[in-house]
Write an enzyme that holds these catalytic residues in place. Structure first.
Site, PDB file in Angstrom:
ATOM      1  N   CYS A  83       0.819  -1.208   0.000  1.00  0.00           N
ATOM      2  CA  CYS A  83       0.000   0.000   0.000  1.00  0.00           C
ATOM      3  C   CYS A  83       0.857   1.265   0.000  1.00  0.00           C
ATOM      4  O   CYS A  83       1.984   1.261   0.490  1.00  0.00           O
ATOM      5  CB  CYS A  83      -0.870   0.022   1.241  1.00  0.00           C
ATOM      6  SG  CYS A  83      -1.840  -1.475   1.442  1.00  0.00           S
TER       7      CYS A  83
ATOM      8  N   TRP B 254      -2.912  -2.681  -1.603  1.00  0.00           N
ATOM      9  CA  TRP B 254      -2.532  -4.036  -2.002  1.00  0.00           C
ATOM     10  C   TRP B 254      -3.253  -4.952  -1.020  1.00  0.00           C
ATOM     11  O   TRP B 254      -2.946  -4.962   0.169  1.00  0.00           O
ATOM     12  CB  TRP B 254      -1.019  -4.191  -1.907  1.00  0.00           C
ATOM     13  CG  TRP B 254      -0.503  -5.501  -2.409  1.00  0.00           C
ATOM     14  CD1 TRP B 254      -0.250  -5.847  -3.705  1.00  0.00           C
ATOM     15  CD2 TRP B 254      -0.142  -6.637  -1.623  1.00  0.00           C
ATOM     16  NE1 TRP B 254       0.244  -7.128  -3.769  1.00  0.00           N
ATOM     17  CE2 TRP B 254       0.312  -7.643  -2.505  1.00  0.00           C
ATOM     18  CE3 TRP B 254      -0.167  -6.918  -0.250  1.00  0.00           C
ATOM     19  CZ2 TRP B 254       0.744  -8.889  -2.071  1.00  0.00           C
ATOM     20  CZ3 TRP B 254       0.257  -8.165   0.177  1.00  0.00           C
ATOM     21  CH2 TRP B 254       0.707  -9.133  -0.730  1.00  0.00           C
TER      22      TRP B 254
ATOM     23  N   ARG C  88       4.899   0.419  -6.206  1.00  0.00           N
ATOM     24  CA  ARG C  88       4.886  -0.465  -5.040  1.00  0.00           C
ATOM     25  C   ARG C  88       3.937  -1.642  -5.225  1.00  0.00           C
ATOM     26  O   ARG C  88       4.014  -2.612  -4.475  1.00  0.00           O
ATOM     27  CB  ARG C  88       4.458   0.328  -3.794  1.00  0.00           C
ATOM     28  CG  ARG C  88       5.446   1.407  -3.406  1.00  0.00           C
ATOM     29  CD  ARG C  88       4.826   2.389  -2.446  1.00  0.00           C
ATOM     30  NE  ARG C  88       4.652   1.837  -1.112  1.00  0.00           N
ATOM     31  CZ  ARG C  88       5.433   2.130  -0.089  1.00  0.00           C
ATOM     32  NH1 ARG C  88       6.421   2.964  -0.222  1.00  0.00           N
ATOM     33  NH2 ARG C  88       5.213   1.603   1.099  1.00  0.00           N
TER      34      ARG C  88
ATOM     35  N   HIS D 264      17.505 -36.864  -8.647  1.00  0.00           N
ATOM     36  CA  HIS D 264      16.889 -37.233  -7.370  1.00  0.00           C
ATOM     37  C   HIS D 264      15.409 -36.856  -7.330  1.00  0.00           C
ATOM     38  O   HIS D 264      14.817 -36.786  -6.264  1.00  0.00           O
ATOM     39  CB  HIS D 264      17.647 -36.575  -6.216  1.00  0.00           C
ATOM     40  CG  HIS D 264      19.073 -37.012  -6.137  1.00  0.00           C
ATOM     41  ND1 HIS D 264      19.452 -38.269  -5.749  1.00  0.00           N
ATOM     42  CD2 HIS D 264      20.224 -36.369  -6.461  1.00  0.00           C
ATOM     43  CE1 HIS D 264      20.770 -38.383  -5.809  1.00  0.00           C
ATOM     44  NE2 HIS D 264      21.263 -37.234  -6.257  1.00  0.00           N
TER      45      HIS D 264
ATOM     46  N   GLU E  89       7.683 -14.693 -11.790  1.00  0.00           N
ATOM     47  CA  GLU E  89       7.097 -13.428 -11.315  1.00  0.00           C
ATOM     48  C   GLU E  89       6.411 -12.636 -12.416  1.00  0.00           C
ATOM     49  O   GLU E  89       5.343 -12.105 -12.212  1.00  0.00           O
ATOM     50  CB  GLU E  89       8.196 -12.476 -10.840  1.00  0.00           C
ATOM     51  CG  GLU E  89       8.763 -12.601  -9.576  1.00  0.00           C
ATOM     52  CD  GLU E  89       9.578 -11.420  -9.100  1.00  0.00           C
ATOM     53  OE1 GLU E  89      10.675 -11.228  -9.630  1.00  0.00           O
ATOM     54  OE2 GLU E  89       9.120 -10.729  -8.195  1.00  0.00           O
TER      55      GLU E  89
ATOM     56  N   LYS F  51      12.558 -14.996 -11.345  1.00  0.00           N
ATOM     57  CA  LYS F  51      12.327 -13.848 -12.238  1.00  0.00           C
ATOM     58  C   LYS F  51      11.283 -14.205 -13.286  1.00  0.00           C
ATOM     59  O   LYS F  51      10.362 -13.457 -13.563  1.00  0.00           O
ATOM     60  CB  LYS F  51      13.659 -13.471 -12.890  1.00  0.00           C
ATOM     61  CG  LYS F  51      13.854 -12.063 -13.230  1.00  0.00           C
ATOM     62  CD  LYS F  51      14.564 -11.264 -12.177  1.00  0.00           C
ATOM     63  CE  LYS F  51      13.804 -11.230 -10.871  1.00  0.00           C
ATOM     64  NZ  LYS F  51      14.526 -10.651  -9.786  1.00  0.00           N
TER      65      LYS F  51
ATOM     66  N   LYS G  58       6.191  -4.211  -4.673  1.00  0.00           N
ATOM     67  CA  LYS G  58       7.618  -3.922  -4.736  1.00  0.00           C
ATOM     68  C   LYS G  58       8.272  -4.039  -3.360  1.00  0.00           C
ATOM     69  O   LYS G  58       9.365  -4.558  -3.224  1.00  0.00           O
ATOM     70  CB  LYS G  58       7.822  -2.517  -5.312  1.00  0.00           C
ATOM     71  CG  LYS G  58       9.283  -2.112  -5.458  1.00  0.00           C
ATOM     72  CD  LYS G  58       9.997  -2.987  -6.470  1.00  0.00           C
ATOM     73  CE  LYS G  58      11.475  -2.711  -6.566  1.00  0.00           C
ATOM     74  NZ  LYS G  58      12.196  -3.856  -7.170  1.00  0.00           N
TER      75      LYS G  58
ATOM     76  N   ASN H 226      -1.216   1.473   5.874  1.00  0.00           N
ATOM     77  CA  ASN H 226      -0.296   0.509   5.290  1.00  0.00           C
ATOM     78  C   ASN H 226       0.126  -0.426   6.412  1.00  0.00           C
ATOM     79  O   ASN H 226       0.493   0.035   7.478  1.00  0.00           O
ATOM     80  CB  ASN H 226       0.926   1.256   4.724  1.00  0.00           C
ATOM     81  CG  ASN H 226       1.873   0.339   3.992  1.00  0.00           C
ATOM     82  OD1 ASN H 226       1.567  -0.835   3.796  1.00  0.00           O
ATOM     83  ND2 ASN H 226       3.001   0.861   3.568  1.00  0.00           N
ATOM     84  N   GLY H 227       0.063  -1.735   6.184  1.00  0.00           N
ATOM     85  CA  GLY H 227       0.464  -2.689   7.218  1.00  0.00           C
ATOM     86  C   GLY H 227      -0.695  -3.585   7.618  1.00  0.00           C
ATOM     87  O   GLY H 227      -1.687  -3.683   6.891  1.00  0.00           O
TER      88      GLY H 227
ATOM     89  N   GLU I 116      17.287 -17.920  -9.009  1.00  0.00           N
ATOM     90  CA  GLU I 116      16.937 -16.532  -9.335  1.00  0.00           C
ATOM     91  C   GLU I 116      16.296 -16.456 -10.736  1.00  0.00           C
ATOM     92  O   GLU I 116      15.306 -15.749 -10.942  1.00  0.00           O
ATOM     93  CB  GLU I 116      18.193 -15.653  -9.245  1.00  0.00           C
ATOM     94  CG  GLU I 116      18.091 -14.261  -9.861  1.00  0.00           C
ATOM     95  CD  GLU I 116      17.052 -13.349  -9.233  1.00  0.00           C
ATOM     96  OE1 GLU I 116      16.409 -13.735  -8.249  1.00  0.00           O
ATOM     97  OE2 GLU I 116      16.865 -12.244  -9.767  1.00  0.00           O
TER      98      GLU I 116
HETATM   99  O1  M6R Z   1      13.167  -5.072  -0.832  1.00  0.00           O
HETATM  100  P1  M6R Z   1      13.730  -6.429  -0.626  1.00  0.00           P
HETATM  101  O2  M6R Z   1      15.019  -6.654  -1.352  1.00  0.00           O
HETATM  102  O3  M6R Z   1      13.865  -6.785   0.834  1.00  0.00           O
HETATM  103  O4  M6R Z   1      12.676  -7.417  -1.256  1.00  0.00           O
HETATM  104  C1  M6R Z   1      12.843  -8.797  -1.145  1.00  0.00           C
HETATM  105  C2  M6R Z   1      11.923  -9.509  -2.098  1.00  0.00           C
HETATM  106  O5  M6R Z   1      10.595  -9.195  -1.827  1.00  0.00           O
HETATM  107  C3  M6R Z   1      12.235  -9.163  -3.559  1.00  0.00           C
HETATM  108  O6  M6R Z   1      13.555  -9.446  -3.886  1.00  0.00           O
HETATM  109  C4  M6R Z   1      11.318  -9.945  -4.506  1.00  0.00           C
HETATM  110  O7  M6R Z   1      11.615 -11.307  -4.428  1.00  0.00           O
HETATM  111  C5  M6R Z   1      11.453  -9.407  -5.914  1.00  0.00           C
HETATM  112  N1  M6R Z   1      10.153  -9.167  -6.461  1.00  0.00           N
HETATM  113  C6  M6R Z   1      12.180 -10.328  -6.818  1.00  0.00           C
HETATM  114  O8  M6R Z   1      12.261  -9.883  -8.128  1.00  0.00           O
END
Ligand code: M6R
Length: 604
Positions: free
Chosen positions: A2, A74, A27, A499, A483, A480, A599, A98-99, A476
């Site tokens: 949010c 959000w 965000r 395995h 996502e 990516k 974000k 927010n929270g 990673e």
């Molecule tokens: O702001 P942060 O680096 O702590 O965020 C951690 C994760 O939420 C962040 O890396 C998330 O996995 C990304 N969307 C990955 O692309």
């Protein structure tokens, strides 16, 4: 997550609120709303989906007034509907939040028993109702807000607006960041300085437990014990908050392309003339162990760094994801360091993990992109990654910059522990400084990757394989891709394939193998052969030597420049990011704001 904005302006605030919310779009959100006070009357507009829906609504049903609050939501409690969208209103008060209010169920029941019924499913409306109840009992807005804050458990940033009060905002922060902006006869509130950058560069960050009574004359800030608190006003660099696509179609494309420059700048900051220039506190003498903690992509940076700390410095290194670390209550020793890695510096789990480690370890260190963030402020020592604002939800330049800083820390540990002499250090630094140039070459493969992505976009499942330092890169790469393209993807250590995951292999499942020609290359190629023997469709990403040696049978190959194997993850991040980006483009998804994601994840 949010976004919050509040304005006590000297002209109409609705356009300012929407503009500020636009700056918070990055965000992640699924509904939005604003409320204003006009001629003493509080009114609001809310809409589901993108901000354009709220703007459209405001064209048909405008909101006048020089005082207002706004929010991008959000969804956590209750679906993304108009009724659940903020601002929430109860009697004379509207609030944006927010929270998460953890005890909202008990509070809601108590309020219902007292005749204060809730119309939404949110925890936020409960806050509005508590203030409403207190005001019906005769409390002033400030007293009602203060009494309410004492009853809330959880993490929150809040901003209140009141009927009949067109020169009053009340803001509060516990667990989620909140900033107050100062103008000339105007005041602002924002969940980060970026939201306020078009209105002011004079910012005061609220500290944990603070709450503030804000009028156009200024802000009276109180600490968690309701004592007057002095919080410094700082000038932010508006440039640092500039969020423009600079001709790119997406922020993610821009941020991928920026990496050579960002990395070169960061490297120049922390190392010059063949030696390290890290902050004085980065001294590993007497440190016998280190734990690296983070979430998501940042945790994969830690995973890579584990190999570095162990191989370059012989320093035992544990890694954990923050959401597990914080509740597992791992034993920590006063001779170890705990390092927290976070782009935003506000990730709730990482912050909680940091708080768990504090006082138990010799030093709490953070590696963050936002130096004013909560994680930075609560650390004993912070190393900013200086990647600049990262807007795309999929982390790219922050990841490679985190790797850069962690690599330099591992080198320093190697020096401090007597593992690296000056010549060895200079050699490693030269390899790091060569990376921006190599990354430029890798970026040149974008067109070829876009063609492969057309095919990948048709897959339902994609596997990534890597060994050693390429194992976390496989994780990673898969994160990516999933996502932003919404294709199911998993990363595995190549040696683990037989395995279990090998059962998934058939002609429909692309397998992306990350394998520079390093000491483990032959072993990875054997695993690749096992995939091809089962008609798996292999995309090999290697250097020219690796591609030549791997032989025929792959579906496709991508040739990276040759690189020092130790720092290959920083280079191989580029094809992983471009594959995800182009596959998402081929699928037509929302690259910068993928569904369901935020974000900065400021809730558990
Ligand atoms: O702001 P942060 O680096 O702590 O965020 C951690 C994760 O939420 C962040 O890396 C998330 O996995 C990304 N969307 C990955 O692309």
């Amino acid at each position: 997550m949010c976004g919050i904005v509040g304005v006590l302006g000297d002209h109409e605030v609705a356009p300012l609120l929407v503009e500020a919310l636009k700056r918070l779009e990055y965000r992640g959100y699924d509904s939005a709303g604003i409320a204003t006070v006009n001629n003493g009357r509080l009114d609001r507009r809310r809409a589901v989906g993108k901000l354009v829906n709220l703007s459209d609504l405001l064209v048909h049903e405008p909101l006048a007034g020089k005082a207002g609050i706004g929010h991008t939501r959000w969804a956590t409690h209750g679906a993304a509907t108009v009724v659940n969208a903020h601002p929430h209103k109860a009697g004379p008060v509207a609030v944006v939040h927010n929270g998460i209010i953890e005890n909202f169920r008990e509070l809601r029941e108590e309020l219902a028993a007292a005749g204060y019924a809730q119309e939404s499913q949110t925890d936020t409306e409960t806050v509005a109702l508590l203030v409403h109840q207190a005001m019906e009992g005769g409390a002033t807005p400030a007293t009602a807000a203060r009494q309410t804050l004492k009853r809330l458990h959880g993490a929150f940033a809040l901003c209140f607006l009141f009927d009949g009060e067109d020169d009053l905002l009340i803001a509060a922060r516990k667990g989620s960041p909140l900033a107050i902006g100062h103008g000339d006869g105007e005041m602002f509130v924002g969940s980060d300085a970026i939201a306020l950058a078009s209105m002011t560069d004079r910012i005061t960050y609220l500290e944990e437990g603070d709450w503030a009574v804000i009028t156009r004359k200024g802000a009276e800030i109180f600490d968690e014990h309701d004592r007057r608190a002095n919080r410094a006003e700082t000038r932010i660099q508006i440039d640092a908050t500039r969020i423009e696509k600079a001709g790119y179609k997406h922020f993610m494309a821009k941020e991928i392309a920026e990496q050579p420059v960002v990395l070169a700048d960061g490297l120049r900051h922390y190392s010059r003339s063949g030696t390290l220039h890290l902050p004085a506190g980065v001294d590993f003498t007497g440190v016998d162990r280190i734990v690296l903690v983070a979430c998501g992509t940042a945790s994969y940076a830690c995973h890579v760094a584990k190999y570095w700390f162990e191989s370059l410095a012989g320093l035992p290194c544990d890694i954990d994801i923050a959401s597990e670390f914080r509740y597992r209550e791992p034993p920590l020793s006063p001779k170890q360091w705990a390092v927290f890695v976070s782009q935003s510096g506000e990730t709730a789990d990482t912050l909680a993990a940091l708080r768990y480690a504090k006082e138990k370890v010799a030093r709490v260190v953070s590696v963050v992109n936002v130096p004013t963030s909560s994680i930075a402020r609560e650390s004993d020592l912070t190393l900013p990654i200086m990647a600049g604002v990262e807007v795309g939800v999929a982390s790219t330049k922050a990841f490679t910059s985190q790797l850069m800083v962690l690599a330099l820390m591992a080198l320093k540990a190697g020096v401090d522990r007597g593992r690296l002499d000056a010549a060895a250090l200079a050699g490693h630094l030269a390899a790091l400084h060569a990376l921006p140039g190599l990354m430029n070459h890798a970026l040149g493969q974008s067109g070829e990757i876009a063609k492969l992505a057309e095919e990948l976009a048709r897959a339902q499942d994609i596997l990534f394989l890597g060994r050693g330092l390429m194992y976390p890169m496989a994780l990673e790469g898969a994160l990516k891709l999933k996502e932003i393209s919404y294709i199911h993807a998993e990363g595995y250590a190549s040696g683990e394939l037989k395995h279990g995951p090998i059962a998934l292999i058939d002609a429909q499942v692309p397998v992306i193998v990350l394998a520079p020609r390093d000491a483990l290359f032959d072993k990875t190629v054997s695993n690749m052969q096992e995939v091809m023997a089962r008609h798996g469709k292999v995309l090999l990403i290697s250097d020219a030597a690796g591609v030549a040696e791997a032989g025929p049978g792959t579906w496709a190959t991508l040739t990276m420049p040759a690189v020092d194997p130790i720092f290959a993850p920083i280079l191989y991040a580029i094809p992983a990011q471009l594959l995800a980006y182009h596959t998402a483009i081929a699928k037509g998804t929302d690259v910068d704001q993928p569904r369901n994601l935020a974000k900065s994840v400021t809730v558990e």
